[in-house]
Design a protein around this motif. Structure first.
Motif, mmCIF file in Angstrom:
data_model
loop_
_atom_site.group_PDB
_atom_site.id
_atom_site.type_symbol
_atom_site.label_atom_id
_atom_site.label_comp_id
_atom_site.label_asym_id
_atom_site.label_seq_id
_atom_site.Cartn_x
_atom_site.Cartn_y
_atom_site.Cartn_z
ATOM 1 N N ARG A 52 0.818 -1.212 0.000
ATOM 2 C CA ARG A 52 0.000 0.000 0.000
ATOM 3 C C ARG A 52 0.850 1.259 0.000
ATOM 4 N N LEU A 55 1.334 3.096 -3.270
ATOM 5 C CA LEU A 55 0.328 4.091 -3.659
ATOM 6 C C LEU A 55 0.117 5.133 -2.564
ATOM 7 N N LEU A 57 -1.175 4.775 0.350
ATOM 8 C CA LEU A 57 -2.580 4.676 0.753
ATOM 9 C C LEU A 57 -2.799 4.809 2.252
ATOM 10 N N ARG A 88 -2.212 7.120 -9.140
ATOM 11 C CA ARG A 88 -3.090 6.073 -8.632
ATOM 12 C C ARG A 88 -4.133 5.674 -9.669
ATOM 13 N N MET A 94 -4.525 -1.292 -8.156
ATOM 14 C CA MET A 94 -4.526 -2.258 -7.068
ATOM 15 C C MET A 94 -5.781 -3.126 -7.076
ATOM 16 N N ALA B 222 -7.294 4.596 -4.185
ATOM 17 C CA ALA B 222 -6.318 3.834 -4.955
ATOM 18 C C ALA B 222 -6.538 3.978 -6.451
ATOM 19 N N GLY B 224 -7.404 6.851 -7.771
ATOM 20 C CA GLY B 224 -7.080 8.230 -8.130
ATOM 21 C C GLY B 224 -8.235 9.203 -8.087
#
Lengths: 320, 317
Positions: A52, A55, A57, A88, A94, B222, B224
């Motif tokens: 994670r 990204l 996150l 992203r 993901m 995730a 965007g």
């Protein structure tokens, strides 16, 4: 040639008013285009946190990152706001463990795919719908046109995970992150989804990082496998080497604790003890307290990741 | 969807009959006699009997109920014993006044609650969350009639900014939408919106907070999505729960607050019911209660229909 993704000395710390958790303590690896890296580890080993982090996150106000994550030369850890949002779902996407909760329950599958497509490619609604339909076809969902209008709860688990894969691939990413994508599925559906991911990865020349706690799954999909323990990679090797000749005592323990052919009547081995508390940065080998071949030098300093050969690395002073 | 709404509307018919029976029974079970309330204590018995026959109170209760049902179904609610005017006029006028106030209070309370509750749920600083939670707590726990009196003392008596009571400028009957009438609405609206504001802020806060912890919010990040787009997802998910509570709160407001309407001399249903009870004005009491019950049912139906529109997981069976 620069690798697709290069992670160097990644450290992730979660800071709350009550305590600090050193979840990832210096992880380095590369992923090439068209390659699948499997990251194997038990709960709390830092594998999902590592994934994670690619990204970013984790909630920014509670997370400290250090080290470097470079995607095709671009540093991810310093990205913020719009630049991060542009990365992203576009360059890196993901797949989540539980597709039932990773889709918004009150929007249709079609809406959720098209919103992603429109966000990153600027396509019109109609073009995005067309793209979404093609994607559902690509992940082999039957009657894709009808499925676009379906809500997540109207689909089966396997179907939802296929839709999740379609969503992840909607903007032609170069890197796909898979966070235990088959754990929540039935065994028969698991195999189908694994095969689908591998096939699409070859077809689209994707880099894939596949996090799992299931050795069988890791061996099935990966080109290389990294084993994580207490926030560190303890061994990194090609899939054959890892399956046939693991060097780290923890990797050996993991392999020995799984059921495989010709084991009838034998006792299944288990690793004694439990993983360490990550409240502090370890001052020695984290696995030493559970290790069968522990020596005094294991407790002197944290062991470095040493090469066994040019594609096999192990973090153990005894095994190396 | 339209079919679903129609079917639900049809289901309301038996419920409505049940409600009317209940209303009639309650009103007649209550102690006190309508006739003795309007005649002087020393009135001769034959006058009392005559009035009783005139209003039909001498008939057995089932007969009275069916007579009442018949006139009600005909759109006529009978005649007020207290004023001699048709009940329909009395209830209708009061009902409109209450609705105006209730709508204003709903708009104020719900919009403020959505903003405050969402802000508190998103807030990272504990201070913001605490402030909003305190506002919510004050909203539900401060007695609103007391607040109403304080508002009148501060803004009407001391500062002289706003009128203390009434529907609008003198000698103008009925509510109209203009600046003068709006000025008269400010204080009652504020006082009336306190409870729904408190309840809704807490509901919105906890619902949004719960949704923010869900995996799909991370999944949206995730892929965007920007914060505004994610907020849209979160609010649509929070909507069914919040709408259900809003429906109940709006229902309470439409019942009219006897206390608030009394403090501000606002001629609404609460005010009317209050005086009808004291005068033992059974036709008005029955009529007003029945209209309110109907409105409550319609409101619930509306909330249910909107909920099924927002949340696909609710079965329309």
């Amino acid at each position: 040639m620069t690798p697709l993704l290069s992670v160097k000395d990644l450290q992730v710390t979660f800071v709350t008013p009550d305590r600090t958790i050193h979840a990832v303590n210096g992880v380095s690896f590369d992923v090439k285009r068209g390659e699948t890296l499997g990251i194997l580890g038990e709960s709390g080993s830092g594998k999902s946190v590592t994934l994670r982090s690619i990204l970013k996150l984790h909630p920014a106000h509670r997370t400290r990152w250090s080290g470097s994550i470079a995607l095709e030369g671009d540093e991810v850890l310093t990205m913020e706001g719009r630049a991060l949002a542009n990365l992203r779902g576009r360059r890196v996407s993901m797949i989540f463990q539980e597709p039932a909760t990773a889709f918004d329950p009150v929007f249709t599958i079609g809406q959720q795919i098209t919103e992603s497509v429109r966000r990153h490619t600027g396509k019109s609604e109609a073009e995005a719908m067309k793209r979404a339909k093609d994607l559902l076809e690509m992940v082999r969902i039957p009657s894709p046109a009808q499925r676009l209008a379906a809500y997540p709860h109207e689909m089966s688990g396997g179907m939802r995970q296929r839709a999740m894969i379609a969503l992840a691939l909607s903007c032609d990413p170069s890197l796909l992150l898979a966070d235990e994508p088959t754990t929540a599925l039935d065994a028969t559906v698991q195999i189908q989804v694994l095969l689908l991911i591998r096939e699409l990865q070859r077809e689209l020349d994707l880099g894939v990082i596949f996090v799992t706690h299931d050795i069988g799954v890791a061996v099935e999909v990966s080109d290389r496998v990294g084993v994580m323990y207490a926030g560190k990679l303890v061994e990194l090797a090609g899939v054959e080497q890892m399956a046939d000749a693991p060097r780290h005592p923890y990797s050996r323990g993991l392999l020995a604790s799984t059921v495989h052919d010709g084991m009838r009547g034998q006792r299944l081995e288990a690793i004694p003890g439990a993983p360490p508390d990550l409240g502090e940065v370890p001052a020695a080998c984290s696995f030493a307290p559970r290790c069968k071949s522990v020596e005094p030098r294991c407790l002197a300093a944290p062991p470095p990741l040493k090469p066994v050969d040019d594609s096999h690395f192990v973090r153990c002073v005894v095994a190396a | 969807m339209l079919l679903y709404a129609l079917r639900r509307l049809l289901y309301l018919v038996p419920v409505a009959f049940g409600v009317s029976l209940l209303v009639f029974a309650l009103v007649h079970l209550a102690p006190g006699d309508a006739i003795s309330a309007i005649v002087p204590p020393d009135a001769p018995q034959e006058v009392v009997d005559k009035l009783r026959t005139y209003y039909g109170f001498d008939k057995p209760l089932p007969v009275q109920y069916f007579r009442w049902m018949l006139v009600t179904l005909g759109g006529d609610f009978g005649t007020s014993i207290g004023t001699g005017r048709p009940v329909f006029e009395e209830v209708g006028g009061a009902f409109l006044n209450t609705i105006v106030l209730a709508i204003a209070a709903c708009i104020v309370a719900f919009s403020l609650a959505v903003v405050l509750g969402t802000a508190a749920a998103y807030a990272r600083s504990r201070a913001v969350d605490r402030i909003v939670t305190s506002i919510a707590l004050i909203g539900v726990s401060v007695p609103h009639f007391w607040l109403a009196i304080v508002l009148v003392i501060v803004f009407s008596v001391e500062l002289g900014w706003l009128p203390p009571m009434g529907l609008g400028p003198e000698n103008v009957a009925g509510w109209r939408l203009d600046l003068d009438h709006l000025r008269y609405m400010i204080l009652p609206t504020v006082a009336l919106s306190m409870i729904p504001l408190g309840v809704m802020t807490r509901t919105v806060r906890s619902t949004v907070k719960e949704i923010l912890n869900m995996e799909f919010v991370t999944a949206l990040q995730a892929k965007g999505m920007n914060d505004g787009r994610i907020l849209l997802h979160v609010l649509k998910n929070a909507a069914p729960t919040c709408l259900a509570v809003m429906g109940l709160q709006a229902g309470n407001l439409i019942g009219g607050s006897i206390l608030i309407e009394t403090v501000f001399s606002w001629p609404g249903t609460g005010f009317l019911l209050n005086s009808a009870i004291f005068r033992r004005d059974l036709p008005v009491l029955q009529g007003a209660t029945l209209v309110l019950a109907f409105f409550f049912m319609m409101l619930n139906l509306t909330v249910d229909v909107i909920q099924t529109m927002v949340d696909p997981r609710i079965k329309r069976g």
